[in-house]
Scaffold this motif. Sequence first.
Motif, PDB file in Angstrom:
ATOM      1  N   VAL A   1      96.423  17.842  48.130  1.00 42.87           N
ATOM      2  CA  VAL A   1      96.500  18.941  47.163  1.00 42.87           C
ATOM      3  C   VAL A   1      95.348  18.856  46.167  1.00 42.87           C
ATOM      4  O   VAL A   1      94.751  19.877  45.784  1.00 42.87           O
ATOM      5  CB  VAL A   1      97.866  18.932  46.438  1.00 42.87           C
ATOM      6  N   ARG A   2      95.014  17.647  45.726  1.00 45.34           N
ATOM      7  CA  ARG A   2      93.889  17.475  44.806  1.00 45.34           C
ATOM      8  C   ARG A   2      92.578  17.933  45.458  1.00 45.34           C
ATOM      9  O   ARG A   2      91.719  18.533  44.798  1.00 45.34           O
ATOM     10  CB  ARG A   2      93.777  16.009  44.396  1.00 45.34           C
ATOM     11  N   GLU A   3      92.440  17.625  46.734  1.00 48.14           N
ATOM     12  CA  GLU A   3      91.241  18.031  47.454  1.00 48.14           C
ATOM     13  C   GLU A   3      91.173  19.549  47.583  1.00 48.14           C
ATOM     14  O   GLU A   3      90.097  20.150  47.477  1.00 48.14           O
ATOM     15  CB  GLU A   3      91.207  17.366  48.831  1.00 48.14           C
ATOM     16  N   LEU A   4      92.317  20.150  47.824  1.00 48.92           N
ATOM     17  CA  LEU A   4      92.379  21.619  47.895  1.00 48.92           C
ATOM     18  C   LEU A   4      92.034  22.246  46.546  1.00 48.92           C
ATOM     19  O   LEU A   4      91.432  23.324  46.481  1.00 48.92           O
ATOM     20  CB  LEU A   4      93.769  22.075  48.344  1.00 48.92           C
ATOM     21  N   GLU A   5      92.401  21.550  45.479  1.00 45.67           N
ATOM     22  CA  GLU A   5      92.123  22.069  44.133  1.00 45.67           C
ATOM     23  C   GLU A   5      90.623  22.155  43.893  1.00 45.67           C
ATOM     24  O   GLU A   5      90.141  23.048  43.180  1.00 45.67           O
ATOM     25  CB  GLU A   5      92.795  21.190  43.079  1.00 45.67           C
ATOM     26  N   SER A   6      89.866  21.232  44.469  1.00 45.46           N
ATOM     27  CA  SER A   6      88.411  21.268  44.316  1.00 45.46           C
ATOM     28  C   SER A   6      87.803  22.458  45.071  1.00 45.46           C
ATOM     29  O   SER A   6      86.653  22.843  44.805  1.00 45.46           O
ATOM     30  CB  SER A   6      87.793  19.967  44.823  1.00 45.46           C
ATOM     31  N   LEU A   7      88.576  23.035  46.021  1.00 46.05           N
ATOM     32  CA  LEU A   7      88.118  24.198  46.791  1.00 46.05           C
ATOM     33  C   LEU A   7      88.785  25.481  46.316  1.00 46.05           C
ATOM     34  O   LEU A   7      88.705  26.518  46.982  1.00 46.05           O
ATOM     35  CB  LEU A   7      88.436  24.000  48.283  1.00 46.05           C
TER      36      LEU A   7
ATOM     37  N   PRO B   1      89.076  31.017  42.135  1.00 49.71           N
ATOM     38  CA  PRO B   1      89.629  31.568  40.886  1.00 49.71           C
ATOM     39  C   PRO B   1      90.267  32.943  41.051  1.00 49.71           C
ATOM     40  O   PRO B   1      91.109  33.341  40.242  1.00 49.71           O
ATOM     41  CB  PRO B   1      88.389  31.652  39.967  1.00 49.71           C
ATOM     42  N   GLN B   2      89.897  33.663  42.098  1.00 51.44           N
ATOM     43  CA  GLN B   2      90.420  35.001  42.323  1.00 51.44           C
ATOM     44  C   GLN B   2      91.707  35.009  43.152  1.00 51.44           C
ATOM     45  O   GLN B   2      92.278  36.081  43.394  1.00 51.44           O
ATOM     46  CB  GLN B   2      89.371  35.851  43.047  1.00 51.44           C
ATOM     47  N   SER B   3      92.162  33.840  43.585  1.00 52.37           N
ATOM     48  CA  SER B   3      93.360  33.770  44.433  1.00 52.37           C
ATOM     49  C   SER B   3      94.338  32.735  43.908  1.00 52.37           C
ATOM     50  O   SER B   3      93.935  31.710  43.344  1.00 52.37           O
ATOM     51  CB  SER B   3      92.975  33.428  45.877  1.00 52.37           C
ATOM     52  N   GLN B   4      95.627  33.005  44.083  1.00 52.78           N
ATOM     53  CA  GLN B   4      96.675  32.073  43.680  1.00 52.78           C
ATOM     54  C   GLN B   4      97.077  31.133  44.807  1.00 52.78           C
ATOM     55  O   GLN B   4      97.861  30.211  44.599  1.00 52.78           O
ATOM     56  CB  GLN B   4      97.911  32.861  43.203  1.00 52.78           C
ATOM     57  N   ARG B   5      96.545  31.374  46.021  1.00 53.72           N
ATOM     58  CA  ARG B   5      96.970  30.606  47.191  1.00 53.72           C
ATOM     59  C   ARG B   5      96.081  29.398  47.424  1.00 53.72           C
ATOM     60  O   ARG B   5      94.864  29.455  47.206  1.00 53.72           O
ATOM     61  CB  ARG B   5      96.977  31.499  48.430  1.00 53.72           C
ATOM     62  N   LEU B   6      96.710  28.319  47.899  1.00 55.25           N
ATOM     63  CA  LEU B   6      95.957  27.111  48.240  1.00 55.25           C
ATOM     64  C   LEU B   6      95.031  27.378  49.414  1.00 55.25           C
ATOM     65  O   LEU B   6      93.857  27.018  49.387  1.00 55.25           O
ATOM     66  CB  LEU B   6      96.910  25.961  48.584  1.00 55.25           C
ATOM     67  N   PHE B   7      95.591  27.992  50.465  1.00 58.80           N
ATOM     68  CA  PHE B   7      94.824  28.267  51.677  1.00 58.80           C
ATOM     69  C   PHE B   7      94.417  29.741  51.685  1.00 58.80           C
ATOM     70  O   PHE B   7      94.859  30.523  52.543  1.00 58.80           O
ATOM     71  CB  PHE B   7      95.656  27.897  52.913  1.00 58.80           C
TER      72      PHE B   7
END
Length: 413
Positions: free
Chosen positions: A320-326, A329-335
């Motif tokens: 999840v932390r790695e996904l946070e680096s990606l 800002p325009q989307s609420q979704r992780l993927f």
Amino acid sequence: MSRKKKFEINISSCSTALQLIAADILQRGFLNIRKPAQAATWLAVSQPCRRKTMISISKRINRNGETTWQATVRVVGAKSISRTFGDKAMAKEYGVDVEKNLLAQLPAPVSEPKTIEARETDFMSEELGTIVELFMKAKLVRKRKRHAGVAPTVIRNVGGAKVASICHSWVASYIDRMSQTISKQGRPFSYNSICSQLVLISLAVRWRAHSFDLEPPYFPPYSNLIPEGVDEPRDRRLEPHEERQLMHRLQSLPKAESQFWPLLVRLALETAARQQELVGAEWKEFTFDGKKAWWIIPAAHTKSKKLRKVPLGREAQRIVRELESLRDPQSQRLFHVFESAPFVSKLFAKHVRAAGIVGLRFHDLRHEAISRIVIRQRKMSIYTIMAMVGHSSLDMLNRYANLRGEELAEMVD
């Protein structure tokens, strides 16, 4: 002996009140009309006058000798409404407006109840797709959550079939046709899915029959129409060498894909979350508190439509932390790079084939993940594991936890 007097009346020249009285007398049989045409004329002329309101315009002269016009609107069962004007046209206009407003407020006439035969005719001519749609919209109907996912497929595929079409041959034809129809997952509908569709059709037809105050029609059994040995519970797991092959393939994809695909697969294996839960996951669903973290999956994203809390281990937290680096800002979704769950399912099948792996589906990652949780998290109770993965019965957990012989041997002290 008294003689009956003959008389003739020009009905069109009578007042409204006399026309109503004449029509009522005629309908009650108190007049003997020798000429049927004359009787028909009386009724035809009187029908437009059979209203619940009536307007009358009366000419009046006051004490000063001035002429006035009184408009009176009478309503059956209510007090009449009157108003005086100096002009006849204004009085008529007022009467028409008041009558129009009053008629709009009157209840609609109660129609005669239909006979059983008429109701049966209407019911049997209704299309199955329309009935299923009405069934799903009905608020007082107790529906299973899985019907929401099945209904669009049924509505789309029953065509113009009507209630009268339901018979053994129609059910057999539907099963045969749907078993060859390609689903959104890119493969034919399974027989389990087809049975779920038939269950929904049967329930909707039964509900609709009750709304017509009729006995539900016979719905043929279909279990004997399903081939034996199909749709056996899957016990497919991800072998160690397959995992290496798959990750190598995903990491070799173009930049954006090579970043998100491996993280998606890894998070699936760590949380045992379903595909739609992962693809639709939003940042607001995740909470970090020191070394502890958890994921609250909203009911709208889960298969059971119940909120689920998933604890995140160290590896899941790193993902999840790695996904946070990606994060976008325009989307609420992780993927955010993946359009939808069906989109992911199709691409995953493509990547699996490219990796040289046979017979692996994205949902099989859930089998693998649950099996790993049972093996590794020995301190967790069965109830805790069931709550984490969203299973309501031990039988369902047993279907997903497919432990290998060597894994069982390692668990023995």
